[in-house]
Design a protein around this motif. Structure first.
Motif, short mmCIF file in Angstrom:
data_model
loop_
_atom_site.label_atom_id
_atom_site.label_comp_id
_atom_site.label_asym_id
_atom_site.label_seq_id
_atom_site.Cartn_x
_atom_site.Cartn_y
_atom_site.Cartn_z
N ASP A 148 14.49 94.44 127.38
CA ASP A 148 15.58 95.39 127.12
C ASP A 148 15.06 96.88 126.88
N MET A 149 13.64 96.82 126.47
CA MET A 149 13.16 98.06 126.20
C MET A 149 12.15 98.52 127.38
N GLU A 150 11.56 97.78 127.77
CA GLU A 150 10.74 97.94 129.01
C GLU A 150 11.28 97.96 130.20
N GLY A 151 12.44 97.14 130.42
CA GLY A 151 13.28 96.83 131.44
C GLY A 151 12.87 96.06 132.47
N LEU A 152 11.99 94.93 132.09
CA LEU A 152 11.59 94.06 133.24
C LEU A 152 12.47 92.97 133.47
N SER A 153 12.43 92.29 134.69
CA SER A 153 13.45 91.17 134.83
C SER A 153 12.91 90.09 133.93
N ALA A 154 13.72 89.12 133.98
CA ALA A 154 13.65 87.77 133.06
C ALA A 154 12.42 87.03 133.86
N LYS A 155 12.44 87.27 135.25
CA LYS A 155 11.62 86.41 136.06
C LYS A 155 10.10 87.00 135.51
N GLU A 156 10.09 88.03 135.57
CA GLU A 156 8.68 89.16 135.42
C GLU A 156 8.26 88.65 134.00
N VAL A 157 9.06 88.66 133.09
CA VAL A 157 8.77 88.41 131.78
C VAL A 157 8.42 87.04 131.46
N GLY A 158 8.90 86.21 132.31
CA GLY A 158 8.41 84.71 132.50
C GLY A 158 6.89 84.45 132.75
N ASN A 159 6.86 85.47 133.85
CA ASN A 159 5.40 85.31 134.39
C ASN A 159 4.29 85.83 133.32
N ILE A 160 4.89 86.94 132.62
CA ILE A 160 3.77 87.45 131.83
C ILE A 160 3.72 86.49 130.55
N LEU A 161 4.69 85.94 130.12
CA LEU A 161 4.46 85.18 128.91
C LEU A 161 4.44 83.55 129.29
N GLY A 162 4.27 83.30 130.46
CA GLY A 162 3.91 81.81 130.94
C GLY A 162 5.17 80.96 130.72
N LEU A 163 6.33 81.57 130.55
CA LEU A 163 7.53 80.60 130.10
C LEU A 163 8.60 80.69 131.27
N SER A 164 9.41 79.88 131.14
CA SER A 164 10.35 79.83 132.22
C SER A 164 11.56 80.68 131.94
N GLU A 165 12.17 81.25 133.10
CA GLU A 165 13.34 82.17 132.94
C GLU A 165 14.31 81.96 131.97
N ARG A 166 14.50 80.38 131.85
CA ARG A 166 15.56 80.06 131.06
C ARG A 166 15.20 80.07 129.53
N ALA A 167 13.65 79.97 129.41
CA ALA A 167 13.23 80.21 127.94
C ALA A 167 13.60 81.53 127.63
N ILE A 168 13.08 82.51 128.68
CA ILE A 168 13.24 83.99 128.28
C ILE A 168 14.50 84.33 127.91
N LYS A 169 15.43 83.88 128.67
CA LYS A 169 16.95 84.30 128.55
C LYS A 169 17.52 83.82 127.24
N SER A 170 16.84 82.63 126.92
CA SER A 170 17.54 82.11 125.52
C SER A 170 16.77 82.74 124.54
N ARG A 171 15.41 83.13 124.51
CA ARG A 171 14.99 84.13 123.38
C ARG A 171 15.58 85.40 123.40
N LEU A 172 15.76 86.06 124.48
CA LEU A 172 16.44 87.38 124.59
C LEU A 172 17.83 87.21 123.87
N HIS A 173 18.39 86.26 123.97
CA HIS A 173 20.05 86.28 123.61
C HIS A 173 19.83 86.03 122.08
N ARG A 174 18.99 85.11 121.40
CA ARG A 174 18.83 85.28 120.09
C ARG A 174 18.22 86.47 119.48
N ALA A 175 17.27 87.06 120.07
CA ALA A 175 16.54 88.24 119.60
C ALA A 175 17.79 89.41 119.63
N ARG A 176 18.48 89.52 120.76
CA ARG A 176 19.67 90.52 120.49
C ARG A 176 20.70 90.33 119.43
#
Lengths: 210, 99
Positions: free
Chosen positions: A157-185
């Motif tokens: 939300d701040m750097e504006g990267l896609s879920a896929k890109e964040v997944g690549n950066i953190l070594g996690l699936s897109e699904r995991a990224i979306k789940s964490r993002l929702h909880r964070a928001r």
């Protein structure tokens, strides 16, 4: 070794070449230092820690430069190095417990908690953020997030990267990224809808006005 | 599922927080980020819209989540001064040369 495929390029501790023999470093630094500082500041919440993180990031990038294969964007590679460095640095400083956020804790339990308790009526986010108190309240909420959730919120939300890109950066699936993002928001939303917030906000504003 | 969306039999005006204990509200809450990010199928979006139309609290909740996301998206971050940028570069190269 098994994690090698997913991880960013390994960071060799062995003998590196001298800075003078590495002209790409300056270009890498020039092109990306501002983005990396912004990212580091958002993760750390203050300037000195952000500078330490930027230094660590470029030092590691410098050492690993030969191993960068170019199959990811340079910025993605640097974000990954910075994220790993941030995790290591924090672990060294203090054993910050990694709390899991569950969805049930974000279900409002009283009437006042559905809406945000900060003045935003008729204002664009940019206008609202001109208010120092609001910026501080938002920063405090983000800083309170457990690190692994903050990392995802900052990247998405701040750097504006896609879920896929964040997944690549953190070594996690897109699904995991979306789940964490929702909880964070939801976490930040809850902080901004806290019952005492409106009183606190108006008290601060009144103090400033005087 | 559509016929289960109405969670307040007998009255159109829900008691504020009781609604959120209902299964449909929690189900909607679980998907609000995906809804805001436009990641859901048309059918699920329609179900959510139907629920929002019928549940003012969820509508308010969605608005507050949307505002939260926008605030995060637009939060400016300080930038590095020329002096700090140059000093950091020197530090990095010094550290790189000594290891």
């Amino acid at each position: 070794m098994a994690s090698r495929k997913k991880s960013p390029p390994a960071l060799p501790d062995g003998p590196g070449s001298s800075p003078a023999t590495s002209p790409p470093f300056d270009q890498l630094y020039r092109d990306h230092v501002d983005v990396m500082y912004r990212f580091a500041y958002r993760l750390c919440g203050e300037a000195e820690a952000a500078k330490d993180l930027v230094q660590e990031t470029f030092l590691n990038a410098y050492r690993a430069y030969d191993r960068f294969r170019g199959d990811a964007r340079v910025s993605t590679w640097l974000y990954a190095i910075a994220s790993h460095a941030c995790q290591r640095m924090r672990r060294k400083r203090k054993g910050e417990p990694e709390r899991e956020l569950s969805l049930t804790e974000f279900v409002p339990t009283s009437e006042g908690e559905f809406a945000l308790q900060i003045p935003m009526e008729g204002l664009s986010p940019q206008q609202a953020l001109e208010n120092k108190e609001l910026r501080e309240i938002l920063d405090r909420a983000i800083a309170k997030l457990p690190r692994k959730y903050r990392m995802v919120l900052v990247l998405r939300d701040m750097e504006g990267l896609s879920a896929k890109e964040v997944g690549n950066i953190l070594g996690l699936s897109e699904r995991a990224i979306k789940s964490r993002l929702h909880r964070a928001r939801l976490f930040v939303r809850k902080e901004l809808s806290g019952k005492g917030l409106a009183e606190e906000f108006h008290r601060d504003v009144a103090t400033v006005d005087r | 599922m559509a016929d289960r969306v109405r969670t307040y039999p007998g009255t159109r005006k829900p008691t504020p927080h009781q609604g959120h204990r209902k299964r449909n509200c929690v189900k909607v809450l679980e998907r609000l980020s995906a809804y805001l990010d436009d990641e859901l199928s048309g059918e699920i979006c329609q179900e959510i819209r139907a629920h929002l139309g019928d549940c003012p609290n969820c509508e308010i909740f969605l608005d507050s989540l949307r505002q939260t996301v926008r605030l995060c998206q637009h939060r400016p971050s300080p930038s590095l001064s020329e002096k700090d940028r140059a000093a950091l570069r020197r530090e990095i190269l010094k550290a790189a040369a000594t290891v």
